[in-house]
Design a protein around this motif. Structure first.
Motif, mmCIF file in Angstrom:
data_model
loop_
_atom_site.group_PDB
_atom_site.id
_atom_site.type_symbol
_atom_site.label_atom_id
_atom_site.label_comp_id
_atom_site.label_asym_id
_atom_site.label_seq_id
_atom_site.Cartn_x
_atom_site.Cartn_y
_atom_site.Cartn_z
ATOM 1 N N ALA A 147 27.353 -15.056 79.696
ATOM 2 C CA ALA A 147 27.865 -13.844 79.061
ATOM 3 C C ALA A 147 28.209 -14.094 77.597
ATOM 4 O O ALA A 147 27.926 -13.256 76.726
ATOM 5 C CB ALA A 147 29.081 -13.333 79.820
ATOM 6 N N CYS A 148 28.806 -15.245 77.291
ATOM 7 C CA CYS A 148 29.144 -15.563 75.900
ATOM 8 C C CYS A 148 27.894 -15.673 75.036
ATOM 9 O O CYS A 148 27.883 -15.228 73.882
ATOM 10 C CB CYS A 148 29.938 -16.860 75.842
ATOM 11 N N ASP A 149 26.837 -16.272 75.585
ATOM 12 C CA ASP A 149 25.585 -16.362 74.830
ATOM 13 C C ASP A 149 25.000 -14.984 74.556
ATOM 14 O O ASP A 149 24.470 -14.715 73.467
ATOM 15 C CB ASP A 149 24.577 -17.215 75.595
ATOM 16 N N VAL A 150 25.105 -14.085 75.531
ATOM 17 C CA VAL A 150 24.606 -12.715 75.336
ATOM 18 C C VAL A 150 25.437 -11.999 74.267
ATOM 19 O O VAL A 150 24.890 -11.292 73.417
ATOM 20 C CB VAL A 150 24.636 -11.937 76.672
ATOM 21 N N VAL A 151 26.775 -12.188 74.312
ATOM 22 C CA VAL A 151 27.634 -11.569 73.297
ATOM 23 C C VAL A 151 27.296 -12.118 71.914
ATOM 24 O O VAL A 151 27.273 -11.376 70.923
ATOM 25 C CB VAL A 151 29.120 -11.811 73.639
ATOM 26 N N ALA A 152 27.020 -13.425 71.819
ATOM 27 C CA ALA A 152 26.649 -14.027 70.533
ATOM 28 C C ALA A 152 25.349 -13.414 70.009
ATOM 29 O O ALA A 152 25.233 -13.092 68.808
ATOM 30 C CB ALA A 152 26.507 -15.538 70.694
ATOM 31 N N GLU A 153 24.374 -13.237 70.899
ATOM 32 C CA GLU A 153 23.111 -12.610 70.503
ATOM 33 C C GLU A 153 23.338 -11.160 70.063
ATOM 34 O O GLU A 153 22.738 -10.683 69.088
ATOM 35 C CB GLU A 153 22.116 -12.657 71.664
ATOM 36 N N LEU A 154 24.207 -10.464 70.810
ATOM 37 C CA LEU A 154 24.518 -9.077 70.478
ATOM 38 C C LEU A 154 25.178 -8.982 69.101
ATOM 39 O O LEU A 154 24.856 -8.092 68.301
ATOM 40 C CB LEU A 154 25.436 -8.485 71.552
ATOM 41 N N ASP A 155 26.075 -9.917 68.813
ATOM 42 C CA ASP A 155 26.750 -9.925 67.511
ATOM 43 C C ASP A 155 25.747 -10.085 66.378
ATOM 44 O O ASP A 155 25.832 -9.401 65.348
ATOM 45 C CB ASP A 155 27.779 -11.048 67.480
ATOM 46 N N VAL A 156 24.798 -10.983 66.556
ATOM 47 C CA VAL A 156 23.771 -11.194 65.532
ATOM 48 C C VAL A 156 22.937 -9.929 65.342
ATOM 49 O O VAL A 156 22.652 -9.502 64.207
ATOM 50 C CB VAL A 156 22.866 -12.391 65.917
ATOM 51 N N ALA A 157 22.552 -9.296 66.452
ATOM 52 C CA ALA A 157 21.738 -8.079 66.373
ATOM 53 C C ALA A 157 22.504 -6.949 65.700
ATOM 54 O O ALA A 157 21.930 -6.191 64.894
ATOM 55 C CB ALA A 157 21.298 -7.655 67.775
ATOM 56 N N LEU A 158 23.796 -6.818 65.992
ATOM 57 C CA LEU A 158 24.589 -5.754 65.372
ATOM 58 C C LEU A 158 24.814 -6.013 63.891
ATOM 59 O O LEU A 158 24.809 -5.078 63.070
ATOM 60 C CB LEU A 158 25.930 -5.613 66.108
ATOM 61 N N HIS A 159 25.022 -7.283 63.537
ATOM 62 C CA HIS A 159 25.190 -7.627 62.126
ATOM 63 C C HIS A 159 23.954 -7.230 61.323
ATOM 64 O O HIS A 159 24.067 -6.787 60.172
ATOM 65 C CB HIS A 159 25.454 -9.130 61.983
ATOM 66 N N ALA A 160 22.801 -7.398 61.932
ATOM 67 C CA ALA A 160 21.557 -7.023 61.246
ATOM 68 C C ALA A 160 21.518 -5.530 60.961
ATOM 69 O O ALA A 160 20.816 -5.082 60.028
ATOM 70 C CB ALA A 160 20.358 -7.437 62.092
ATOM 71 N N GLN A 161 22.265 -4.726 61.742
ATOM 72 C CA GLN A 161 22.329 -3.279 61.533
ATOM 73 C C GLN A 161 23.555 -2.871 60.720
ATOM 74 O O GLN A 161 23.815 -1.678 60.548
ATOM 75 C CB GLN A 161 22.364 -2.551 62.878
ATOM 76 N N GLY A 162 24.322 -3.885 60.259
ATOM 77 C CA GLY A 162 25.526 -3.589 59.485
ATOM 78 C C GLY A 162 26.691 -3.151 60.340
ATOM 79 O O GLY A 162 27.582 -2.436 59.870
#
Length: 578
Positions: free
Chosen positions: A500-515
């Motif tokens: 779950a933490c790895d998925v949240v980390a991936e999600l954070d990166v994806a959201l950062h790319a969208q600002g």
């Protein structure tokens, strides 16, 4: 030394025993014995065993549980809920050989005992709580039907050869159509059944004892056994059970192991419920893990002394209580009374008709059936009602062992589904209601421009991590305004794992790319500690973890130029003046 005393609560009671209790325990034990004898014999025959083994399976566990059991008045012994399971394993494997049937049943008791002991030592007393009430009702109703059907031929005075409840019903119908009913035996059995049912709620009159003794006297006095082919118990072997290792063949191991595990589950589920109920009434506390050990040792020892699997009794325990039982000594006295019977008067019940024993088992099976609470469940939540029906049909159609396996599989699937696809919600501010609430429940709730408040109502782990990510992305995609922050209202999140933490980390990166900034609010400290160890706390940034949703909203409004006026702020201004 103290550690071992903990596992022997009977010694603790003995040390504190009061002389005034002895009279009550002795009287209650004698009264209890009058019910233990006919019931023990009846449940043995219902399990596919000779009646004497029911008495062996009564004497031994009463003695053992008095030492190892935590409950002061709980009565253990053969039980109708287990009869169907034992019969389902013993009948097809024994081939009608009573000694082989007793050996198989003894090994099942040993298996169930070992499972309970190991579970108790491992402190797994909570396991039975994973079986929801509808599932328990379903398989218990199925077992009750199975036991009831198995006793109908004995009640009517004939025998059948078939496996499974449905096939047995067809065989019974065929036998009745062929005119094989023994009307004398059926009359005796039906009369016994009626007397038991009429007196079952009486606290003064022992209905089972009166009915069984009445049937025995009628058959013996009128000499009905031989001329009318009424099957009777016959003389019991004189003496006590000896130590025997019930060796079974390799081919029998799998069904015996499966049956033993099923018995362990059922017996502890029933025992834990009954034990907690009486502990609450007596103002005491019972350790469920100690209860597992006590039940397990009782089964284990019983299996080595020519008995079969046992459980607590919801019918015999009230008898002991009503008779004035104070401690486990009541069970010891009851067991000793049966010992006296076997040593001094083994022929006392030789005229006891099998039809009367069948009536005893049928009334117990009827007592297992739950209807009223299922009606309540149907009104409240229909899918759980149908879950109970599926479990019931599984036992009735597939047989007891496969049916219980189906019930356990459904319980696991239900548990996993609740965690795999939990509830989540986007939150907004509803007028006249404090706090932030689900916008699907409050369609008029206002949402802060650029901010998505997302609540996740479950632990976050490998099975639901991707779903968590999907729901967040969907919340962003359906937001009425361009999103700058997404705040996870994480108070319901009680745990998190590496996946779950790895998925949240991936999600954070994806959201950062969208600002978009990913934030957490109301996260529990133990969960936050895990995020720190996983490195996620550092990745998101300490400034994006907030103690409450309100603090997160205030911080968002400070950083971002957003036109927003809170209804609660307006209400406070209106109440306090400008």
């Amino acid at each position: 030394m103290k550690h071992w005393i903990h596992w022997l609560p009977g010694l603790h009671t003995l040390r504190r025993y009061e002389a005034a209790w002895l009279r009550h325990d002795t009287f209650a034990g004698i009264v209890l014995a009058t019910m233990l004898v006919p019931v023990g014999i009846a449940y043995a025959t219902a399990s596919g065993l000779p009646g004497i083994y029911g008495l062996y399976a009564t004497i031994v566990p009463l003695m053992v549980y008095a030492l190892f059991g935590p409950s002061r008045i709980l009565v253990l012994g053969p039980d109708s809920a287990l009869a169907g399971v034992i019969l389902g394993v013993v009948a097809p494997l024994s081939g009608g050989d009573p000694l082989r049937a007793a050996t198989l049943a003894g090994m099942m008791a040993i298996v169930s005992g070992m499972v309970c002991i190991l579970a108790g030592i491992a402190r797994l007393g909570f396991v039975t709580e994973l079986l929801s009430k509808p599932i328990r009702y379903g398989y218990m109703n199925g077992i009750a039907l199975t036991v009831l059907i198995s006793q109908l031929p004995k009640l009517m005075g004939f025998s059948i050869e078939s496996e499974g409840p449905l096939r047995s019903l067809l065989a019974i119908g065929g036998a009745i159509h062929q005119g094989r009913t023994n009307w004398v035996a059926f009359g005796i059995g039906l009369g016994t059944l009626i007397v038991i049912l009429l007196l079952r709620n009486s606290k003064r009159l022992p209905g089972i004892l009166i009915a069984v003794l009445g049937a025995t006297v009628v058959v013996g006095a009128l000499g009905l056994a031989a001329p009318y082919d009424v099957k009777v118990l016959g003389p019991l072997p004189q003496g006590l059970p000896g130590f025997v290792v019930p060796w079974i063949s390799y081919g029998d191991m799998v069904p015996v192991l499966v049956g033993g595990c099923a018995i362990a589950l059922i017996s502890f589920a029933d025992t834990s419920v009954l034990s907690r109920a009486y502990a609450a009434r007596l103002g005491t506390r019972v350790d469920p893990n100690q209860e597992l050990v006590g039940l397990g040792v009782a089964n284990l020892v019983t299996g080595f002394f020519q008995g079969f699997s046992i459980s607590s009794s919801s019918s015999r325990t009230p008898v002991a209580e009503a008779a004035g039982a104070r401690t486990q000594l009541t069970s010891v006295v009851g067991a000793l009374a049966i010992v006296v019977l076997l040593l001094a008067a083994p022929n006392l019940l030789q005229h006891l008709p099998s039809a009367a024993l069948a009536a005893v088992v049928i009334t117990s099976a009827i007592g297992l059936i739950e209807v009223a609470d299922l009606k309540r469940i149907y009104r409240i939540q229909r899918w759980e009602f149908w879950l109970a029906i599926v479990c019931f049909v599984g036992v009735a159609v597939l047989g007891v062992i496969p049916g219980i396996g189906l019930a356990i599989a459904i319980a696991i699937a239900e548990f996993l589904w609740d965690g795999w696809r939990p509830h989540s919600a986007v939150l907004g501010r509803a007028q006249g209601v404090k706090g932030y609430h689900d916008v699907t429940r409050y369609p008029d709730a206002r949402r802060i421009p650029g901010l998505v408040l997302f609540r996740w109502d479950a632990p976050l782990f490998f099975a639901n991590a991707e779903f968590f990510k999907e729901r967040i992305l969907d919340a962003i995609a359906t937001s009425p305004t361009s999103v700058r922050w997404l705040v996870v209202a994480a108070e319901p999140v009680t745990s998190v794992d590496v996946t779950a933490c790895d998925v949240v980390a991936e999600l954070d990166v994806a959201l950062h790319a969208q600002g978009i900034e990913l934030c957490f609010a109301e996260l529990k400290d133990p969960v936050k500690d895990k995020l720190k160890r996983f490195g996620l706390f550092a990745q998101l940034g300490e400034n994006y973890f907030f103690p409450t949703i309100g603090v997160a909203v205030s911080r968002y409004l400070e950083i971002n130029d957003v036109a927003w006026e809170d209804w609660e702020d307006q209400a406070e201004v209106g109440a306090n003046g400008p």
